[in-house]
Write an enzyme that holds these catalytic residues in place. Structure first.
Site, PDB file in Angstrom:
ATOM      1  CG  HIS A  73      -1.860  -1.220   1.195  1.00 10.67           C
ATOM      2  ND1 HIS A  73      -2.456  -1.690   2.322  1.00 10.67           N
ATOM      3  CD2 HIS A  73      -2.224  -2.063   0.180  1.00 10.67           C
ATOM      4  CE1 HIS A  73      -3.168  -2.780   2.016  1.00 10.67           C
ATOM      5  NE2 HIS A  73      -3.031  -3.023   0.718  1.00 10.67           N
ATOM      6  CG  HIS A 233      -7.699  -2.845  -1.401  1.00  7.30           C
ATOM      7  ND1 HIS A 233      -7.084  -1.826  -0.696  1.00  7.30           N
ATOM      8  CD2 HIS A 233      -6.933  -3.950  -1.206  1.00  7.30           C
ATOM      9  CE1 HIS A 233      -6.006  -2.300  -0.094  1.00  7.30           C
ATOM     10  NE2 HIS A 233      -5.895  -3.593  -0.382  1.00  7.30           N
ATOM     11  CG  ASP A 237      -3.746  -5.095  -2.958  1.00 11.73           C
ATOM     12  OD1 ASP A 237      -3.253  -4.272  -2.159  1.00 11.73           O
ATOM     13  OD2 ASP A 237      -4.555  -5.974  -2.600  1.00 11.73           O
ATOM     14  CG  HIS A 260      -0.343  -9.256  -3.064  1.00 17.01           C
ATOM     15  ND1 HIS A 260      -0.195  -7.969  -3.546  1.00 17.01           N
ATOM     16  CD2 HIS A 260      -1.170  -9.143  -1.991  1.00 17.01           C
ATOM     17  CE1 HIS A 260      -0.880  -7.138  -2.785  1.00 17.01           C
ATOM     18  NE2 HIS A 260      -1.481  -7.816  -1.833  1.00 17.01           N
TER      19      HIS A 260
HETATM   20 ZN   LIG Z   1      -4.024  -4.560  -0.238  1.00 17.44          ZN
END
Ligand SMILES: [Zn+2]
Length: 277
Positions: A73, A233, A237, A260
């Site tokens: 973040h 969000h 990311d 991720h």
């Molecule tokens: Zn995140």
């Protein structure tokens, strides 16, 4: 064309780590070259996918047995503020969670003046599409001649709360400070016990995450900050993860069930296919 920039004076952030629940403090200091680098216990770790690990549902940077957790973040905030070169001194095990979004980082960085470094942020040139899969997740990237990076995320969870949400944004939009930065991380109640047993999200609360109960009802009394906050969000990311790549990518990217680990796999294949490994 994006130019390389740093900040003009040091900035501090203090809070708790979302995984450890322990105090976390970082100091951002200007740097004229060398990209984004973290320093902890006198060891420098570059913000580079080659030092990154996604096994804790977040990005950790690892070098010489030194771990810095949950960098994404903060890195997303640097993307939004167009900061290319910086030294980040880390006290604690991870980056402060603050409110679970990139907004507090962006707001404070915007309060300082930026210093242009007189260099172009080098653009990646990709000539062909790239497809990356991981379990049920998938990224499809294809180049185009624009200066944009148009990204679409498609969310799909078995848990109730987020219906198959789709969001598309230009990741070089000048409006990301309002379009993306406020979007908070999220969790389903059914995840929480399992994550806590793994010693994760010890510092997680409704102050730093959007949480859905077993029926899919939002537990945060204030509600969402924006429409499609969860998919936004995921775009946040994605830009945090893209900061682990040294060049700026343009083109189009579609990410189904984003995460991720999938992003890191994409960056590794991107580097391999462009000869920048
Ligand atoms: Zn995140």
């Amino acid at each position: 064309m994006r130019t390389r920039q740093t900040i003009s004076e040091p900035i501090c952030f203090e809070g708790i780590g979302i995984h450890s629940g322990k105090p976390a403090k970082i100091t951002l200091t200007p740097r004229c070259s060398g990209g984004i680098r973290f320093i902890k216990d006198n060891v420098e770790i570059p913000a580079d996918y080659r030092f990154a690990d996604a096994s804790l549902r977040s990005i950790s940077l690892i070098k010489d047995n030194l771990h810095i957790m949950v960098v994404e973040h903060l890195l997303a905030a640097l993307w939004i503020c167009q900061i290319s070169d910086l030294l980040i001194d880390v006290q604690g095990e991870e980056i402060p969670a603050l409110d679970g979004s990139a907004m507090p980082f962006v707001e404070k960085i915007h309060q300082t003046t930026r210093k242009e470094l007189g260099k172009v942020w080098e653009r990646e040139s990709v000539m062909h599409p790239i497809r990356v899969t991981r379990d049920e997740s998938e990224i499809i990237y294809f180049p185009d001649s624009s200066e944009s990076l148009i990204a679409t995320v498609i969310l799909s969870y078995p848990e109730p709360g987020i219906d198959d949400e789709v969001e598309t944004l230009n990741l070089y939009s000048p409006d990301l400070s309002t379009e993306l930065a406020p979007a908070r991380t999220f969790a389903f109640c059914s995840w929480i016990e399992q994550l806590k047993q793994r010693q994760l999200i010890q510092g997680g609360s409704l102050n730093n995450a959007v949480v859905f109960d077993e029926q899919g009802k939002l537990l945060n009394e204030q509600g969402f900050r924006m429409g499609r906050e969860c998919s936004r969000h995921k775009l946040l990311d994605l830009i945090g993860d893209m900061m682990l790549y040294p060049r700026r990518l343009t083109g189009r990217i579609i990410s189904y069930k984003p995460g991720h680990a999938l992003d890191l796999k994409f960056l590794r294949i991107l580097a391999k296919e462009t000869g920048n490994e």
